[in-house]
Design a protein around this motif. Structure first.
Motif, PDB file in Angstrom:
ATOM      1  N   ALA A  24       0.839  -1.207   0.000  1.00 30.81           N
ATOM      2  CA  ALA A  24       0.000   0.000   0.000  1.00 30.81           C
ATOM      3  C   ALA A  24       0.871   1.254   0.000  1.00 30.81           C
ATOM      4  CB  ALA A  24      -0.926  -0.003   1.214  1.00 30.81           C
ATOM      5  N   GLN A  25       1.939   1.239   0.768  1.00 30.12           N
ATOM      6  CA  GLN A  25       2.845   2.393   0.780  1.00 30.12           C
ATOM      7  C   GLN A  25       3.503   2.572  -0.589  1.00 30.12           C
ATOM      8  OE1 GLN A  25       3.621   4.827   3.141  1.00 30.12           O
ATOM      9  NE2 GLN A  25       1.772   4.020   4.081  1.00 30.12           N
TER      10      GLN A  25
ATOM     11  N   GLU B  68      -9.105  -4.813   8.127  1.00 30.98           N
ATOM     12  CA  GLU B  68      -8.844  -3.791   7.104  1.00 30.98           C
ATOM     13  C   GLU B  68      -7.804  -4.234   6.086  1.00 30.98           C
ATOM     14  OE1 GLU B  68      -9.357   0.429   9.391  1.00 30.98           O
ATOM     15  OE2 GLU B  68      -7.646  -0.805   9.986  1.00 30.98           O
ATOM     16  N   GLY B  69      -6.764  -4.905   6.537  1.00 30.10           N
ATOM     17  CA  GLY B  69      -5.656  -5.179   5.625  1.00 30.10           C
ATOM     18  C   GLY B  69      -5.117  -6.580   5.624  1.00 30.10           C
ATOM     19  N   GLY B  70      -5.718  -7.479   6.391  1.00 32.17           N
ATOM     20  CA  GLY B  70      -5.193  -8.832   6.498  1.00 32.17           C
ATOM     21  C   GLY B  70      -5.817  -9.819   5.551  1.00 32.17           C
ATOM     22  N   ARG B  71      -6.235  -9.340   4.387  1.00 28.88           N
ATOM     23  CA  ARG B  71      -6.851 -10.243   3.405  1.00 28.88           C
ATOM     24  C   ARG B  71      -6.240  -9.973   2.044  1.00 28.88           C
ATOM     25  NH1 ARG B  71      -9.442  -5.807   3.897  1.00 28.88           N
ATOM     26  NH2 ARG B  71     -10.765  -4.842   2.351  1.00 28.88           N
ATOM     27  N   GLN B  72      -6.383 -10.910   1.164  1.00 29.27           N
ATOM     28  CA  GLN B  72      -5.867 -10.749  -0.184  1.00 29.27           C
ATOM     29  C   GLN B  72      -6.551  -9.554  -0.846  1.00 29.27           C
ATOM     30  OE1 GLN B  72      -6.118 -14.317  -2.456  1.00 29.27           O
ATOM     31  NE2 GLN B  72      -4.308 -13.802  -3.611  1.00 29.27           N
TER      32      GLN B  72
ATOM     33  N   GLY C  14      -6.037  -6.513   0.015  1.00 27.72           N
ATOM     34  CA  GLY C  14      -6.154  -5.434   0.986  1.00 27.72           C
ATOM     35  C   GLY C  14      -5.231  -4.259   0.718  1.00 27.72           C
ATOM     36  N   ALA C  15      -4.175  -4.473  -0.050  1.00 29.26           N
ATOM     37  CA  ALA C  15      -3.218  -3.388  -0.322  1.00 29.26           C
ATOM     38  C   ALA C  15      -3.876  -2.230  -1.057  1.00 29.26           C
ATOM     39  CB  ALA C  15      -2.024  -3.915  -1.121  1.00 29.26           C
ATOM     40  N   GLN C  16      -4.760  -2.522  -1.982  1.00 30.79           N
ATOM     41  CA  GLN C  16      -5.429  -1.452  -2.734  1.00 30.79           C
ATOM     42  C   GLN C  16      -6.268  -0.580  -1.807  1.00 30.79           C
ATOM     43  OE1 GLN C  16      -5.363  -4.637  -3.727  1.00 30.79           O
ATOM     44  NE2 GLN C  16      -4.376  -4.613  -5.716  1.00 30.79           N
TER      45      GLN C  16
ATOM     46  N   THR D 256      -5.485   3.394  -0.973  1.00 33.64           N
ATOM     47  CA  THR D 256      -6.502   4.434  -1.148  1.00 33.64           C
ATOM     48  C   THR D 256      -6.638   5.231   0.144  1.00 33.64           C
ATOM     49  OG1 THR D 256      -7.681   3.104  -2.765  1.00 33.64           O
ATOM     50  CG2 THR D 256      -8.937   4.854  -1.684  1.00 33.64           C
ATOM     51  N   LYS D 257      -6.652   4.533   1.248  1.00 36.15           N
ATOM     52  CA  LYS D 257      -6.765   5.200   2.548  1.00 36.15           C
ATOM     53  C   LYS D 257      -5.523   6.041   2.838  1.00 36.15           C
ATOM     54  CE  LYS D 257      -9.034   4.087   6.667  1.00 36.15           C
ATOM     55  NZ  LYS D 257      -9.822   3.112   7.261  1.00 36.15           N
TER      56      LYS D 257
END
Length: 107
Positions: free
Chosen positions: A27-28, A88-92, A94-96, A100-101
């Motif tokens: 995500a970063q 929020e982010g521990g799923r396949q 989730g990076a997108q 966005t956030k």
């Protein structure tokens, strides 16, 4: 009472944590428009030699050290990150959502 949210039932396995670590880093990268090749170049500026393929594989596995995560976040210019919950982010994929956030923190 603590405001730390416990992991959702059935989702606190090691794979979910690996997915979360991978998604935070990806995500970063997305939020900053940085490819694996560019990340390799930025890490090289800190004396860390890794090529694009190795970085891609390491991140894809989601199994890397805290030191590696900190090196990457520093190379990406992250000065502060909010650690998302597993939900929020521990799923396949989730990076997108995390990227966005990161781009629009108030959304």
């Amino acid at each position: 009472m603590s405001d730390i949210e416990p992991p959702p039932a059935g989702h606190a396995d090691e794979k979910a944590w690996e997915e979360l670590a991978k998604n935070i880093l990806r995500a970063q990268m997305m939020a900053n428009g940085v490819s694996y090749a560019t990340l390799a170049e930025r890490l090289a500026a800190f004396g860390i030699t890794d090529n694009e393929l190795n970085l891609r594989n390491k991140v894809s596995r989601g199994r890397f050290t805290a030191v590696f995560l900190m090196q990457c976040l520093t190379a990406l210019g992250a000065d502060w990150i909010k650690v998302p919950t597993l939900a929020e982010g521990g799923r396949q994929g989730g990076a997108q959502a995390l990227a966005t956030k990161a781009r629009n923190p108030k959304s």
